[in-house]
Design a protein around this motif. Structure first.
Motif, PDB file in Angstrom:
ATOM      1  N   PRO A  89      21.802 -61.399  -9.853  1.00  0.00           N
ATOM      2  CA  PRO A  89      21.549 -61.124  -8.442  1.00  0.00           C
ATOM      3  C   PRO A  89      20.196 -60.452  -8.252  1.00  0.00           C
ATOM      4  O   PRO A  89      19.775 -59.629  -9.067  1.00  0.00           O
ATOM      5  CB  PRO A  89      22.700 -60.185  -8.063  1.00  0.00           C
ATOM      6  N   GLY A  90      19.518 -60.837  -7.186  1.00  0.00           N
ATOM      7  CA  GLY A  90      18.211 -60.261  -6.919  1.00  0.00           C
ATOM      8  C   GLY A  90      17.377 -61.183  -6.060  1.00  0.00           C
ATOM      9  O   GLY A  90      17.883 -62.126  -5.439  1.00  0.00           O
ATOM     10  N   ARG A  91      16.075 -60.930  -6.024  1.00  0.00           N
ATOM     11  CA  ARG A  91      15.129 -61.727  -5.246  1.00  0.00           C
ATOM     12  C   ARG A  91      14.161 -62.427  -6.194  1.00  0.00           C
ATOM     13  O   ARG A  91      13.696 -61.835  -7.164  1.00  0.00           O
ATOM     14  CB  ARG A  91      14.362 -60.842  -4.261  1.00  0.00           C
ATOM     15  N   TYR A  92      13.835 -63.672  -5.850  1.00  0.00           N
ATOM     16  CA  TYR A  92      13.001 -64.481  -6.723  1.00  0.00           C
ATOM     17  C   TYR A  92      11.909 -65.187  -5.911  1.00  0.00           C
ATOM     18  O   TYR A  92      12.096 -65.502  -4.735  1.00  0.00           O
ATOM     19  CB  TYR A  92      13.853 -65.537  -7.454  1.00  0.00           C
ATOM     20  N   ARG A  93      10.797 -65.455  -6.577  1.00  0.00           N
ATOM     21  CA  ARG A  93       9.737 -66.287  -6.003  1.00  0.00           C
ATOM     22  C   ARG A  93       9.314 -67.296  -7.060  1.00  0.00           C
ATOM     23  O   ARG A  93       9.256 -66.978  -8.255  1.00  0.00           O
ATOM     24  CB  ARG A  93       8.539 -65.439  -5.573  1.00  0.00           C
ATOM     25  N   LEU A  94       9.061 -68.509  -6.636  1.00  0.00           N
ATOM     26  CA  LEU A  94       8.642 -69.540  -7.582  1.00  0.00           C
ATOM     27  C   LEU A  94       7.245 -69.220  -8.098  1.00  0.00           C
ATOM     28  O   LEU A  94       6.296 -69.094  -7.314  1.00  0.00           O
ATOM     29  CB  LEU A  94       8.658 -70.907  -6.905  1.00  0.00           C
ATOM     30  N   ALA A  95       7.132 -69.101  -9.418  1.00  0.00           N
ATOM     31  CA  ALA A  95       5.846 -68.748 -10.027  1.00  0.00           C
ATOM     32  C   ALA A  95       5.196 -69.934 -10.723  1.00  0.00           C
ATOM     33  O   ALA A  95       3.967 -70.036 -10.764  1.00  0.00           O
ATOM     34  CB  ALA A  95       6.043 -67.611 -11.031  1.00  0.00           C
ATOM     35  N   ALA A 125      26.545 -60.762  -4.385  1.00  0.00           N
ATOM     36  CA  ALA A 125      25.789 -61.199  -5.563  1.00  0.00           C
ATOM     37  C   ALA A 125      24.731 -62.207  -5.143  1.00  0.00           C
ATOM     38  O   ALA A 125      24.534 -63.239  -5.776  1.00  0.00           O
ATOM     39  CB  ALA A 125      26.730 -61.806  -6.603  1.00  0.00           C
ATOM     40  N   ASP A 126      24.058 -61.924  -4.031  1.00  0.00           N
ATOM     41  CA  ASP A 126      23.076 -62.865  -3.520  1.00  0.00           C
ATOM     42  C   ASP A 126      21.867 -62.961  -4.436  1.00  0.00           C
ATOM     43  O   ASP A 126      21.388 -61.961  -4.976  1.00  0.00           O
ATOM     44  CB  ASP A 126      22.616 -62.449  -2.119  1.00  0.00           C
ATOM     45  N   ARG A 127      21.410 -64.161  -4.581  1.00  0.00           N
ATOM     46  CA  ARG A 127      20.179 -64.451  -5.314  1.00  0.00           C
ATOM     47  C   ARG A 127      19.224 -65.074  -4.302  1.00  0.00           C
ATOM     48  O   ARG A 127      19.281 -66.278  -4.056  1.00  0.00           O
ATOM     49  CB  ARG A 127      20.473 -65.379  -6.490  1.00  0.00           C
ATOM     50  N   LEU A 128      18.403 -64.252  -3.697  1.00  0.00           N
ATOM     51  CA  LEU A 128      17.562 -64.693  -2.595  1.00  0.00           C
ATOM     52  C   LEU A 128      16.253 -65.259  -3.110  1.00  0.00           C
ATOM     53  O   LEU A 128      15.722 -64.814  -4.137  1.00  0.00           O
ATOM     54  CB  LEU A 128      17.290 -63.532  -1.641  1.00  0.00           C
ATOM     55  N   LEU A 129      15.738 -66.230  -2.376  1.00  0.00           N
ATOM     56  CA  LEU A 129      14.498 -66.902  -2.753  1.00  0.00           C
ATOM     57  C   LEU A 129      13.450 -66.684  -1.670  1.00  0.00           C
ATOM     58  O   LEU A 129      13.751 -66.811  -0.472  1.00  0.00           O
ATOM     59  CB  LEU A 129      14.755 -68.406  -2.926  1.00  0.00           C
ATOM     60  N   VAL A 130      12.249 -66.351  -2.064  1.00  0.00           N
ATOM     61  CA  VAL A 130      11.116 -66.376  -1.139  1.00  0.00           C
ATOM     62  C   VAL A 130      10.785 -67.843  -0.880  1.00  0.00           C
ATOM     63  O   VAL A 130      10.703 -68.638  -1.818  1.00  0.00           O
ATOM     64  CB  VAL A 130       9.899 -65.640  -1.725  1.00  0.00           C
ATOM     65  N   ALA A 131      10.632 -68.206   0.370  1.00  0.00           N
ATOM     66  CA  ALA A 131      10.376 -69.611   0.709  1.00  0.00           C
ATOM     67  C   ALA A 131       9.161 -70.136  -0.048  1.00  0.00           C
ATOM     68  O   ALA A 131       8.095 -69.514  -0.019  1.00  0.00           O
ATOM     69  CB  ALA A 131      10.162 -69.760   2.204  1.00  0.00           C
ATOM     70  N   PRO A 132       9.288 -71.252  -0.743  1.00  0.00           N
ATOM     71  CA  PRO A 132       8.140 -71.809  -1.478  1.00  0.00           C
ATOM     72  C   PRO A 132       6.991 -72.131  -0.522  1.00  0.00           C
ATOM     73  O   PRO A 132       7.203 -72.488   0.639  1.00  0.00           O
ATOM     74  CB  PRO A 132       8.707 -73.079  -2.121  1.00  0.00           C
TER      75      PRO A 132
END
Length: 460
Positions: A89-95, A125-132
């Motif tokens: 769980p957490g926040r993610y950004r496509l690298a 348990a959210d797994r958030l994504l920064v919009a690509p």
């Protein structure tokens, strides 16, 4: 629960999306520690796998998502979403990493966040994504929100999603978008000439009703008609228990049209939108309609009842006839109508019928770009005789079992005169087992393809 992407201003772990072929090149540019960690963890880039990369303090500093081979991805609607449950769980950004379609993958990620929590709490348990970069985040959030609404409506049990609750769901939508709404209920259905809606729903504890929402004052007229059978026992032709178990989903057509209406209004399409939902329960009591009855429809056509479990086309017929009186430029019906459609194309594809080749082509093309698969089926004219019994104008359940989805669509088409163009979607609205981006249970089908096709179909 929010359908939004993570804010780009918030801290987010870099996510590297890697295929098996790309893993080696990526590793070559990493530190010895990262190379050792990945090798020891056995991460190979296989579809549906993920790996957290720790920093010197033991806290995650990056993550890897396996993207698999092209052949593996071809078998999934949302390949990247397959890895989401394996991430912390957490926040993610496509690298890094090349996605086949960034918008589709981002939408699948949003869909993977769906949880149905009305009857059971789900852990946060959210797994958030920064919009690509480059995707239309607002549009994707609009579609995700509508999909979640559709799933919630279908997943809610019939004790809490009867005709009254379905009416309230549409009323909430009308209030949100300042739409007009009217409802015809109970005996008023007879007084205002909706005899088949009344006949199907009169045996239930909650009165049958026709829900009517209108929004927009300019542009082409678009009328959506959704089957709202909130529970289907089969009536006096009672279903076996094994077939009745998920009949809370028999209002899936209504749920999908509600979701589609929400997307149209939220997107601000310049159309005159109308949403018609005949909301009933097909129940058993002393007032149930019977096999052998002959019902008279709103159009005056008589219908012989050869199976009370073929009730959806009856309520839709009155609603379609009413909608066609307004001469819409485009009328669409969506319904969990026949088991024959599932036999023909399975649960993933939404078969649809239309006489308009341009509508069919635009919907089919949009289905590919929106990861919302559909399949055109024929209004096969020679089968018209199958729905014409000896003692009435129409038969609601032709004997023999052949071409059941086609004959049902032909039945509905008889009630659409007045609409410039008509299309019918015989959907399942249910995911039998969990898949990436699609939890087990209620599901939207066809609505995103329709939304994407509307601007071209209507020259907006």
């Amino acid at each position: 629960m929010s359908s939004c992407f993570a804010s780009p201003e918030t801290a987010a772990l870099p996510l590297h999306v890697l295929t098996p072929d790309a893993l080696g090149d990526w590793l070559a540019s990493q530190s010895d520690m990262v190379q050792t960690w990945v090798a020891a963890s056995g991460f190979s880039g296989a579809l549906g796998t993920a790996l957290m990369i720790p920093g010197s303090d033991g806290q995650p500093e990056a993550a890897l998502a396996g993207y698999g081979t092209p052949a593996q991805r071809a078998r999934q609607r949302f390949p990247l979403a397959a890895a989401v449950p394996a991430l912390a769980p957490g926040r993610y950004r496509l690298a890094s990493g090349d996605l086949d379609n960034a918008e589709t993958e981002a939408l699948g990620w949003l869909f993977s966040m769906y949880r149905f929590t009305r009857y059971k709490d789900a852990p946060e348990a959210d797994r958030l994504l920064v919009a690509p970069e480059g995707v239309d985040a607002t549009r994707l959030e609009t579609m995700a929100e509508a999909e979640w609404l559709t799933r919630d409506l279908v997943n809610t049990t019939a004790q809490d999603m009867g005709p009254e609750a379905l009416e309230q769901a549409v009323r909430d939508l009308a209030d949100r978008f300042s739409a007009e709404m009217s409802v015809i209920t109970g005996e008023d259905l007879l007084a205002q000439n909706f005899p088949m809606i009344h006949a199907v729903g009169r045996a239930a504890a909650q009165a049958p009703r026709l829900i009517d929402l209108r929004w927009g004052s300019e542009g082409p007229k678009v009328t959506l008609v959704g089957k709202g059978v909130c529970f289907d026992t089969g009536g006096l032709n009672l279903k076996p228990g094994s077939s009745m178990g998920i009949m809370k989903k028999d209002m899936g057509g209504a749920a999908n049209t509600i979701g589609l209406a929400q997307m149209i209004m939220a997107s601000g399409l310049k159309v005159q939108l109308r949403l018609l939902i005949p909301a009933v329960e097909n129940s058993v009591s002393g007032s149930s309609f019977r096999p052998g009855d002959v019902l008279t429809s709103r159009l005056g056509k008589t219908v012989e009842i050869n199976n009370t479990d073929a009730e959806g086309r009856l309520v839709l017929a009155d609603a379609l006839a009413y909608g066609a009186e307004d001469t819409p430029d485009l009328m669409l019906s969506m319904a969990t109508l026949t088991g024959a459609a599932r036999v023909a194309v399975g649960p993933d594809l939404a078969p649809f019928y239309t006489d308009d080749d341009d509508v069919a082509a635009e919907v089919a093309e949009a289905a590919l770009t929106q990861a919302d698969p559909v399949w055109r089926m024929p209004f096969h004219e020679p089968y018209e005789t199958m729905i014409e019994p000896e003692i009435a104008d129409l038969d609601n359940a032709p004997s023999g079992g052949f071409a059941g989805s086609i004959t049902a669509a032909l039945f509905l088409r008889r009630f659409t005169e007045g609409a410039a163009r008509y299309a019918h979607f015989d959907i399942y609205s249910w995911q039998p087992s969990a898949a990436p981006g699609r939890s087990k249970g209620g599901l939207g089908q066809g609505s995103r393809a329709i939304l994407a096709a509307l601007p071209k179909v209507l020259d907006l």
